[in-house]
Design a protein around this motif. Structure first.
Motif, mmCIF file in Angstrom:
data_model
loop_
_atom_site.group_PDB
_atom_site.id
_atom_site.type_symbol
_atom_site.label_atom_id
_atom_site.label_comp_id
_atom_site.label_asym_id
_atom_site.label_seq_id
_atom_site.Cartn_x
_atom_site.Cartn_y
_atom_site.Cartn_z
ATOM 1 N N LEU A 160 -31.135 11.806 -24.491
ATOM 2 C CA LEU A 160 -29.835 11.806 -24.204
ATOM 3 C C LEU A 160 -29.437 11.708 -22.821
ATOM 4 N N LEU A 161 -30.187 12.296 -21.932
ATOM 5 C CA LEU A 161 -29.851 12.386 -20.305
ATOM 6 C C LEU A 161 -30.549 11.337 -19.665
ATOM 7 N N GLU A 162 -31.376 10.811 -20.120
ATOM 8 C CA GLU A 162 -32.398 9.686 -19.304
ATOM 9 C C GLU A 162 -32.167 8.373 -19.988
ATOM 10 N N ARG A 163 -31.716 8.316 -21.400
ATOM 11 C CA ARG A 163 -31.954 6.984 -21.713
ATOM 12 C C ARG A 163 -30.326 6.417 -22.359
ATOM 13 N N THR A 164 -29.355 7.162 -22.149
ATOM 14 C CA THR A 164 -28.003 6.867 -22.771
ATOM 15 C C THR A 164 -26.944 6.764 -21.843
ATOM 16 N N ASP A 165 -25.994 6.195 -22.019
ATOM 17 C CA ASP A 165 -24.861 6.020 -20.998
ATOM 18 C C ASP A 165 -24.213 7.378 -20.540
ATOM 19 N N GLY A 167 -25.958 10.126 -20.192
ATOM 20 C CA GLY A 167 -26.732 10.804 -19.353
ATOM 21 C C GLY A 167 -26.367 10.189 -18.020
ATOM 22 N N ILE A 168 -26.193 8.701 -17.647
ATOM 23 C CA ILE A 168 -25.869 7.938 -16.685
ATOM 24 C C ILE A 168 -24.636 8.573 -15.952
#
Length: 260
Positions: A160-165, A167-168
């Motif tokens: 969720l935090l590293e691979r999704t919008d 998280g970005i």
């Protein structure tokens, strides 16, 4: 060897429960810069709600778990809007501590008034009773379930935090909220969603860990030190750090110091 194996399994399960609860606090503290000492109280609320759903209403364990998480998140969202939003990013840590510890005392008093000052339990379903064989050894099913849920939480949060919008955008809003807002990111909504995520994790851990962290009147005060210790060891905002102990070779003497 059987005794040692049992101790290891219990320790890992206990650690996973602490991780599930504490990682929500780690996210709130590391990403939103809020010292939320009421985090343990949110886990306590979910545990008591699940206990009432199971024993008072006769709901299945899974339904009670989901209901407890949803109730806790929905009940705390007004607090986020009215109280926590005022202290996001505040440099006055004392104000954060006083606000959240005061909220903890209020929640503890309310829980004791509504449910009474007695120990509560959440009956486990038949599927989580008994033992499961792992090679030549057997471990309690509930312990295996807690370990599996902890592992799933690690992977889910990392994704969720590293691979999704989401998280970005969240990391951008934390690093520079004014620039993120100028780029069209709704920072208030991001903070609300992150607060709900942290509260939901606290609620999940509070229900799953009722067998290892008993639900008693001063749960929120008794265990908050453990939750803070996990965050301190793993690092605020560090998901993988909260899930593992520090390397044995790391010590205070080996910590890098700034040049003077």
């Amino acid at each position: 060897m059987e005794t040692l194996f049992g101790i290891v399994v219990d320790g890992v399960a206990y650690g996973m429960i602490l991780f599930i609860i504490s990682v929500g606090l780690s996210v709130t503290l590391g990403l939103m810069r809020v010292v939320n000492l009421a985090h343990g109280a949110f886990a306590m609320v979910a545990g008591y709600v699940a206990s009432y759903a199971a024993q008072g209403l006769g709901l299945p364990y899974a339904v009670g778990l989901v209901a407890a998480i949803l109730f806790t998140v929905l009940a705390t969202l007004p607090l986020e809007k009215l109280l926590y939003r005022r202290i996001y990013g505040s440099a006055n840590e004392l104000a954060q501590v006083l606000l959240t510890i005061g909220l903890t005392f209020v929640i503890v008093a309310g829980i004791n008034y509504l449910f009474g000052p007695t120990l509560k339990r959440i009956p486990l379903p038949d599927a989580l009773l008994g033992t499961v064989a792992i090679g030549p050894k057997s471990i309690p099913v509930h312990r295996a379930f807690a370990i599996a849920m902890g592992a799933a939480t690690v992977l889910g949060l990392w994704w969720l935090l590293e691979r999704t919008d989401f998280g970005i955008k969240l990391r951008a809003a934390v690093d520079d909220p004014n620039m993120a807002a100028a780029l069209g990111i709704r920072t208030e909504r991001l903070y609300t969603a992150t607060f709900a995520l942290g509260t939901g994790l606290a609620a999940l851990g509070g229900v799953l860990g009722a067998e290892l962290l008993p639900l008693e009147p001063y749960y929120a005060i008794r265990y908050i030190v453990l939750f803070l210790a996990v965050v301190a060891v793993g690092g605020a905002g560090n998901i993988l750090g909260s899930a593992r102990p520090p390397p044995p070779w790391r010590s205070a003497s080996s910590t890098p110091r700034a040049n003077t």
